[in-house]
Design a protein around this motif. Sequence first.
Motif, PDB file in Angstrom:
ATOM      1  N   ALA A   2      29.548-116.954  -3.654  1.00  0.00           N
ATOM      2  CA  ALA A   2      28.657-116.516  -4.729  1.00  0.00           C
ATOM      3  C   ALA A   2      28.549-115.000  -4.767  1.00  0.00           C
ATOM      4  O   ALA A   2      28.592-114.338  -3.740  1.00  0.00           O
ATOM      5  CB  ALA A   2      27.278-117.131  -4.525  1.00  0.00           C
ATOM      6  N   GLU A   3      28.401-114.479  -5.993  1.00  0.00           N
ATOM      7  CA  GLU A   3      28.231-113.043  -6.156  1.00  0.00           C
ATOM      8  C   GLU A   3      26.850-112.627  -5.686  1.00  0.00           C
ATOM      9  O   GLU A   3      25.875-113.330  -5.902  1.00  0.00           O
ATOM     10  CB  GLU A   3      28.384-112.665  -7.634  1.00  0.00           C
ATOM     11  CG  GLU A   3      29.677-111.981  -7.932  1.00  0.00           C
ATOM     12  CD  GLU A   3      29.725-111.515  -9.375  1.00  0.00           C
ATOM     13  OE1 GLU A   3      28.957-110.614  -9.738  1.00  0.00           O
ATOM     14  OE2 GLU A   3      30.548-112.075 -10.099  1.00  0.00           O
ATOM     15  N   LYS A   4      26.764-111.470  -5.050  1.00  0.00           N
ATOM     16  CA  LYS A   4      25.474-110.939  -4.623  1.00  0.00           C
ATOM     17  C   LYS A   4      24.820-110.211  -5.780  1.00  0.00           C
ATOM     18  O   LYS A   4      25.488-109.640  -6.627  1.00  0.00           O
ATOM     19  CB  LYS A   4      25.657-109.944  -3.472  1.00  0.00           C
ATOM     20  CG  LYS A   4      26.047-110.564  -2.173  1.00  0.00           C
ATOM     21  CD  LYS A   4      26.081-109.502  -1.100  1.00  0.00           C
ATOM     22  CE  LYS A   4      26.404-110.099   0.241  1.00  0.00           C
ATOM     23  NZ  LYS A   4      26.361-109.089   1.299  1.00  0.00           N
ATOM     24  N   ASP A   5      23.504-110.255  -5.803  1.00  0.00           N
ATOM     25  CA  ASP A   5      22.749-109.465  -6.769  1.00  0.00           C
ATOM     26  C   ASP A   5      22.783-108.026  -6.261  1.00  0.00           C
ATOM     27  O   ASP A   5      22.347-107.744  -5.153  1.00  0.00           O
ATOM     28  CB  ASP A   5      21.308-109.976  -6.840  1.00  0.00           C
ATOM     29  CG  ASP A   5      20.484-109.229  -7.868  1.00  0.00           C
ATOM     30  OD1 ASP A   5      21.066-108.650  -8.802  1.00  0.00           O
ATOM     31  OD2 ASP A   5      19.256-109.223  -7.720  1.00  0.00           O
ATOM     32  N   ILE A   6      23.323-107.122  -7.043  1.00  0.00           N
ATOM     33  CA  ILE A   6      23.487-105.733  -6.629  1.00  0.00           C
ATOM     34  C   ILE A   6      22.494-104.862  -7.382  1.00  0.00           C
ATOM     35  O   ILE A   6      22.383-104.951  -8.604  1.00  0.00           O
ATOM     36  CB  ILE A   6      24.926-105.228  -6.903  1.00  0.00           C
ATOM     37  CG1 ILE A   6      25.969-106.113  -6.215  1.00  0.00           C
ATOM     38  CG2 ILE A   6      25.080-103.778  -6.503  1.00  0.00           C
ATOM     39  CD1 ILE A   6      25.940-106.060  -4.709  1.00  0.00           C
ATOM     40  N   ARG A   7      21.792-104.019  -6.660  1.00  0.00           N
ATOM     41  CA  ARG A   7      20.843-103.081  -7.242  1.00  0.00           C
ATOM     42  C   ARG A   7      21.263-101.673  -6.856  1.00  0.00           C
ATOM     43  O   ARG A   7      21.797-101.449  -5.783  1.00  0.00           O
ATOM     44  CB  ARG A   7      19.428-103.308  -6.695  1.00  0.00           C
ATOM     45  CG  ARG A   7      18.929-104.721  -6.836  1.00  0.00           C
ATOM     46  CD  ARG A   7      18.383-104.938  -8.232  1.00  0.00           C
ATOM     47  NE  ARG A   7      18.101-106.334  -8.433  1.00  0.00           N
ATOM     48  CZ  ARG A   7      16.935-106.796  -8.777  1.00  0.00           C
ATOM     49  NH1 ARG A   7      15.919-105.974  -8.951  1.00  0.00           N
ATOM     50  NH2 ARG A   7      16.759-108.079  -8.963  1.00  0.00           N
ATOM     51  N   GLY A   8      20.992-100.740  -7.705  1.00  0.00           N
ATOM     52  CA  GLY A   8      21.326 -99.358  -7.422  1.00  0.00           C
ATOM     53  C   GLY A   8      20.087 -98.494  -7.327  1.00  0.00           C
ATOM     54  O   GLY A   8      19.049 -98.819  -7.889  1.00  0.00           O
ATOM     55  N   PHE A   9      20.203 -97.408  -6.576  1.00  0.00           N
ATOM     56  CA  PHE A   9      19.154 -96.396  -6.535  1.00  0.00           C
ATOM     57  C   PHE A   9      19.770 -95.097  -6.045  1.00  0.00           C
ATOM     58  O   PHE A   9      20.831 -95.075  -5.442  1.00  0.00           O
ATOM     59  CB  PHE A   9      17.962 -96.826  -5.668  1.00  0.00           C
ATOM     60  CG  PHE A   9      18.225 -96.837  -4.197  1.00  0.00           C
ATOM     61  CD1 PHE A   9      17.820 -95.773  -3.394  1.00  0.00           C
ATOM     62  CD2 PHE A   9      18.855 -97.904  -3.591  1.00  0.00           C
ATOM     63  CE1 PHE A   9      18.053 -95.789  -2.037  1.00  0.00           C
ATOM     64  CE2 PHE A   9      19.095 -97.933  -2.229  1.00  0.00           C
ATOM     65  CZ  PHE A   9      18.687 -96.868  -1.445  1.00  0.00           C
ATOM     66  N   LEU A  10      19.079 -94.023  -6.333  1.00  0.00           N
ATOM     67  CA  LEU A  10      19.561 -92.699  -5.985  1.00  0.00           C
ATOM     68  C   LEU A  10      19.212 -92.386  -4.534  1.00  0.00           C
ATOM     69  O   LEU A  10      18.088 -92.625  -4.106  1.00  0.00           O
ATOM     70  CB  LEU A  10      18.903 -91.665  -6.906  1.00  0.00           C
ATOM     71  CG  LEU A  10      19.261 -90.208  -6.683  1.00  0.00           C
ATOM     72  CD1 LEU A  10      20.742 -89.972  -6.985  1.00  0.00           C
ATOM     73  CD2 LEU A  10      18.400 -89.341  -7.590  1.00  0.00           C
ATOM     74  N   VAL A  11      20.165 -91.858  -3.808  1.00  0.00           N
ATOM     75  CA  VAL A  11      19.927 -91.443  -2.425  1.00  0.00           C
ATOM     76  C   VAL A  11      20.006 -89.922  -2.382  1.00  0.00           C
ATOM     77  O   VAL A  11      21.000 -89.336  -2.802  1.00  0.00           O
ATOM     78  CB  VAL A  11      20.972 -92.045  -1.456  1.00  0.00           C
ATOM     79  CG1 VAL A  11      20.763 -91.524  -0.046  1.00  0.00           C
ATOM     80  CG2 VAL A  11      20.928 -93.552  -1.485  1.00  0.00           C
ATOM     81  N   ARG A  12      18.962 -89.305  -1.882  1.00  0.00           N
ATOM     82  CA  ARG A  12      18.951 -87.853  -1.732  1.00  0.00           C
ATOM     83  C   ARG A  12      19.125 -87.540  -0.253  1.00  0.00           C
ATOM     84  O   ARG A  12      18.471 -88.148   0.589  1.00  0.00           O
ATOM     85  CB  ARG A  12      17.637 -87.268  -2.242  1.00  0.00           C
ATOM     86  CG  ARG A  12      17.421 -87.526  -3.708  1.00  0.00           C
ATOM     87  CD  ARG A  12      16.092 -86.926  -4.147  1.00  0.00           C
ATOM     88  NE  ARG A  12      15.705 -87.381  -5.455  1.00  0.00           N
ATOM     89  CZ  ARG A  12      16.163 -86.901  -6.600  1.00  0.00           C
ATOM     90  NH1 ARG A  12      17.071 -85.952  -6.596  1.00  0.00           N
ATOM     91  NH2 ARG A  12      15.728 -87.379  -7.745  1.00  0.00           N
ATOM     92  N   MET A  13      20.033 -86.609   0.038  1.00  0.00           N
ATOM     93  CA  MET A  13      20.267 -86.231   1.422  1.00  0.00           C
ATOM     94  C   MET A  13      20.629 -84.759   1.493  1.00  0.00           C
ATOM     95  O   MET A  13      21.093 -84.191   0.512  1.00  0.00           O
ATOM     96  CB  MET A  13      21.363 -87.095   2.047  1.00  0.00           C
ATOM     97  CG  MET A  13      22.748 -86.891   1.465  1.00  0.00           C
ATOM     98  SD  MET A  13      24.044 -87.889   2.239  1.00  0.00           S
ATOM     99  CE  MET A  13      23.536 -89.534   1.885  1.00  0.00           C
TER     100      MET A  13
END
Length: 74
Positions: A2-13
């Motif tokens: 099954a496909e995973k539910d993918i979420r995105g977010f910004l990473v600041r480093m």
Amino acid sequence: MAEKDIRGFLVRMPTEEHQSLRLMSATTGRSMNDLVVRAVSDFLSGVGRDTEFEAASAKVGERYRHVLDRLGEQ
């Protein structure tokens, strides 16, 4: 599989870590995203998590030492 539910977010480093991540990506042939996802996954599964937990526990223990001592007396 099954496909995973993918979420995105910004990473600041910091710039230095970003440059190191880019170098690691180029060296290993793995995407920067893959490297970050793997690092987060490892942390959440326990690699490095014990150290983080111990540091937090020590901080709480110091802050509430008087309460913990009183509980130990009972």
